[in-house]
Design a protein around this motif. Sequence first.
Motif, PDB file in Angstrom:
ATOM      1  N   LEU A  81       0.825  -1.209   0.000  1.00 22.35           N
ATOM      2  CA  LEU A  81       0.000   0.000   0.000  1.00 22.35           C
ATOM      3  C   LEU A  81       0.859   1.258   0.000  1.00 22.35           C
ATOM      4  N   GLU A  82       1.926   1.246   0.776  1.00 22.94           N
ATOM      5  CA  GLU A  82       2.791   2.424   0.844  1.00 22.94           C
ATOM      6  C   GLU A  82       3.408   2.720  -0.513  1.00 22.94           C
ATOM      7  N   ARG A  83       3.795   1.667  -1.250  1.00 21.90           N
ATOM      8  CA  ARG A  83       4.363   1.875  -2.588  1.00 21.90           C
ATOM      9  C   ARG A  83       3.341   2.487  -3.536  1.00 21.90           C
ATOM     10  N   ALA A  84       2.059   2.252  -3.252  1.00 21.83           N
ATOM     11  CA  ALA A  84       0.994   2.815  -4.087  1.00 21.83           C
ATOM     12  C   ALA A  84       0.563   4.198  -3.601  1.00 21.83           C
ATOM     13  N   GLY A  85       1.156   4.656  -2.501  1.00 23.98           N
ATOM     14  CA  GLY A  85       0.829   5.983  -1.990  1.00 23.98           C
ATOM     15  C   GLY A  85      -0.269   6.008  -0.951  1.00 23.98           C
ATOM     16  N   VAL A  86      -0.566   4.835  -0.357  1.00 26.89           N
ATOM     17  CA  VAL A  86      -1.593   4.764   0.680  1.00 26.89           C
ATOM     18  C   VAL A  86      -0.921   4.653   2.046  1.00 26.89           C
ATOM     19  N   PHE A  87      -1.148   5.633   2.898  1.00 22.32           N
ATOM     20  CA  PHE A  87      -0.618   5.619   4.251  1.00 22.32           C
ATOM     21  C   PHE A  87      -1.600   4.889   5.157  1.00 22.32           C
ATOM     22  N   VAL A  88      -1.090   3.934   5.950  1.00 20.54           N
ATOM     23  CA  VAL A  88      -1.934   3.184   6.880  1.00 20.54           C
ATOM     24  C   VAL A  88      -1.612   3.618   8.300  1.00 20.54           C
ATOM     25  N   VAL A  89      -2.562   4.250   8.942  1.00 23.58           N
ATOM     26  CA  VAL A  89      -2.398   4.664  10.331  1.00 23.58           C
ATOM     27  C   VAL A  89      -2.458   3.420  11.211  1.00 23.58           C
ATOM     28  N   ASP A  90      -1.490   3.284  12.090  1.00 23.56           N
ATOM     29  CA  ASP A  90      -1.414   2.147  12.996  1.00 23.56           C
ATOM     30  C   ASP A  90      -2.235   2.482  14.234  1.00 23.56           C
ATOM     31  N   GLY A  91      -3.508   2.071  14.235  1.00 25.66           N
ATOM     32  CA  GLY A  91      -4.391   2.423  15.347  1.00 25.66           C
ATOM     33  C   GLY A  91      -5.634   1.575  15.337  1.00 25.66           C
ATOM     34  N   ASP A  92      -6.473   1.774  16.342  1.00 21.90           N
ATOM     35  CA  ASP A  92      -7.627   0.915  16.578  1.00 21.90           C
ATOM     36  C   ASP A  92      -8.926   1.689  16.404  1.00 21.90           C
ATOM     37  N   ILE A  93      -9.949   1.038  15.867  1.00 15.74           N
ATOM     38  CA  ILE A  93     -11.239   1.704  15.683  1.00 15.74           C
ATOM     39  C   ILE A  93     -11.920   2.006  17.008  1.00 15.74           C
ATOM     40  N   ASN A  94     -11.454   1.394  18.088  1.00 18.57           N
ATOM     41  CA  ASN A  94     -12.005   1.690  19.402  1.00 18.57           C
ATOM     42  C   ASN A  94     -11.382   2.934  20.033  1.00 18.57           C
ATOM     43  N   ASP A  95     -10.403   3.516  19.376  1.00 22.37           N
ATOM     44  CA  ASP A  95      -9.743   4.721  19.876  1.00 22.37           C
ATOM     45  C   ASP A  95     -10.517   5.943  19.386  1.00 22.37           C
ATOM     46  N   ALA A  96     -11.436   6.433  20.215  1.00 21.06           N
ATOM     47  CA  ALA A  96     -12.302   7.539  19.814  1.00 21.06           C
ATOM     48  C   ALA A  96     -11.514   8.812  19.526  1.00 21.06           C
ATOM     49  N   ALA A  97     -10.479   9.063  20.309  1.00 22.45           N
ATOM     50  CA  ALA A  97      -9.687  10.283  20.108  1.00 22.45           C
ATOM     51  C   ALA A  97      -8.971  10.250  18.759  1.00 22.45           C
ATOM     52  N   LEU A  98      -8.468   9.079  18.391  1.00 26.11           N
ATOM     53  CA  LEU A  98      -7.788   8.949  17.100  1.00 26.11           C
ATOM     54  C   LEU A  98      -8.766   9.174  15.954  1.00 26.11           C
ATOM     55  N   LEU A  99      -9.937   8.555  16.033  1.00 24.06           N
ATOM     56  CA  LEU A  99     -10.923   8.739  14.969  1.00 24.06           C
ATOM     57  C   LEU A  99     -11.325  10.203  14.835  1.00 24.06           C
ATOM     58  N   LYS A 100     -11.533  10.870  15.959  1.00 24.62           N
ATOM     59  CA  LYS A 100     -11.900  12.292  15.913  1.00 24.62           C
ATOM     60  C   LYS A 100     -10.805  13.100  15.235  1.00 24.62           C
ATOM     61  N   LYS A 101      -9.562  12.772  15.554  1.00 19.70           N
ATOM     62  CA  LYS A 101      -8.437  13.486  14.949  1.00 19.70           C
ATOM     63  C   LYS A 101      -8.408  13.273  13.442  1.00 19.70           C
ATOM     64  N   LEU A 102      -8.633  12.036  13.008  1.00 18.13           N
ATOM     65  CA  LEU A 102      -8.615  11.752  11.572  1.00 18.13           C
ATOM     66  C   LEU A 102      -9.694  12.548  10.845  1.00 18.13           C
ATOM     67  N   PHE A 103     -10.878  12.620  11.433  1.00 18.32           N
ATOM     68  CA  PHE A 103     -11.964  13.380  10.808  1.00 18.32           C
ATOM     69  C   PHE A 103     -11.721  14.886  10.886  1.00 18.32           C
ATOM     70  N   ASP A 104     -10.964  15.331  11.881  1.00 18.18           N
ATOM     71  CA  ASP A 104     -10.608  16.746  11.947  1.00 18.18           C
ATOM     72  C   ASP A 104      -9.615  17.122  10.850  1.00 18.18           C
ATOM     73  N   VAL A 105      -8.721  16.185  10.539  1.00 18.12           N
ATOM     74  CA  VAL A 105      -7.678  16.454   9.537  1.00 18.12           C
ATOM     75  C   VAL A 105      -8.217  16.292   8.117  1.00 18.12           C
ATOM     76  N   VAL A 106      -9.075  15.297   7.911  1.00 16.20           N
ATOM     77  CA  VAL A 106      -9.551  14.974   6.558  1.00 16.20           C
ATOM     78  C   VAL A 106     -11.085  14.997   6.517  1.00 16.20           C
ATOM     79  N   PRO A 107     -11.679  15.739   5.596  1.00 14.33           N
ATOM     80  CA  PRO A 107     -13.147  15.716   5.424  1.00 14.33           C
ATOM     81  C   PRO A 107     -13.550  14.531   4.538  1.00 14.33           C
TER      82      PRO A 107
END
Length: 438
Positions: free
Chosen positions: A144-170
């Motif tokens: 995926l990285e070679r194709a230009g896809v960044f994979v965030v190393d995190g869990d869907i149960n991490d509410a703070a991380l999800l909020k941050k991702l939605f704050d950064v990307v619409p």
Amino acid sequence: MVQQLNEPTSPSTPGKLKPDKSHHIHHRFRIHSSHSRLTLFSSLFLAFILLLFFLTFTPPPPPTTAPRRVLGDSWGGSQWERLVSKSARRSSASGHTVLVTGAAGFVGTHVSLALKRRGDGVLGLDNFNRYYDPNLKRARQKLLERAGVFVVDGDINDAALLKKLFDVVPFTHVMHLAAQAGVRYAMQNPGSYVHSNVAGFVNLLEACKSANPQPAIVWASSSSVYGLNSKVPFSEKDRTDQPASLYAATKKAGEEIAHSYNHIYGLSITALRFFTVYGPWGRPDMAYFFFTKDILKGKTITVFESPDGGTVSRDFTYIDDIVKGCLGALDTAKKSTGSGGKKKGSAQFRVFNLGNTSPVPVSDLVAILERLLKVTAKKKVLPMPRNGDVKFTHANISLAHKDLGYRPTIDLETGLRKFVKWYLEFYSSGSNYKKVAW
């Protein structure tokens, strides 16, 4: 004859669960006599024993389950945000901006690559748990990285991380593929299924309903929801209230939860019921995968027959066909109608079968692998255990064909040929596997 299709190879590592804080109860004693003092000391001693018992016998949370981070065991910061934003940037003006959960998984990797190839912005999220070999997941991550896809190393149960991702990307869309998979493993670690497939899904839906704008959601349900249904082929209108496994029950619960979020918050939601997906970069816990491994190593493979001694079949669906269905669902998904957690109108809610609609006996699967590998399998036939597996699966895909333009084209032998070619190339380094002429 049927083989258990979801045999796990290693323990799962769901997200970390924090123990609840104990309530502190303050007792006031009025001590006026030796009897009162004795009561006080006895109470304190009993409290100490109970505390010791709690600390000694309460099982700790599963090890290594905390959400893993990127960039020095932390997420956030300008460098991290640049990586997230760059990965999610569209190269096509008409493209989507998609968050793919479970991006380093089997289906997640293929869907992410397909989205990126056509110009969509794609950001991946995966916790790289150890349900099966995480090295395979890391290899997919590099792809995926070679194709230009960044994979965030995190869990869907991490509410703070999800909020941050939605704050950064619409995000315009979420492709939710993260889940605890497998039927048999649910008997060993039921909590991991509730944690990932129910609690994790709710956490993601909470992030989506609070986002502004709200994304449209496409997520992976499962053909397992049909459970003990005996009517074939399975149609989206058939009953799904008799799950045969906890895994199936959590997927059915997910469908009901999704409906409530659609109704209350106006989230546009599409559920896709996958039928036995196989192909290159697949899951090692699936029968076609570990059959291949064991046949090449000269090990005996266990083939199960149904309780009545009949043949059990599966609607094997090649990964490329599944990807087409996933992209079709994204492209036809209507916008969510809510904003900031408030519904403004009715929203789209859909359920589709994605299968090959050509069930094949598992005995035929073994025969095809024997021809492709040029090895005769050592087989042991046993009665099918009561592990939540079902006798057959068969998808009615007329609705997906009508609404998504879904039309599977890969038959099992063609798909297995592609898988075996990948398998031999991927695992050939340092091995004595026989080379197969193509």
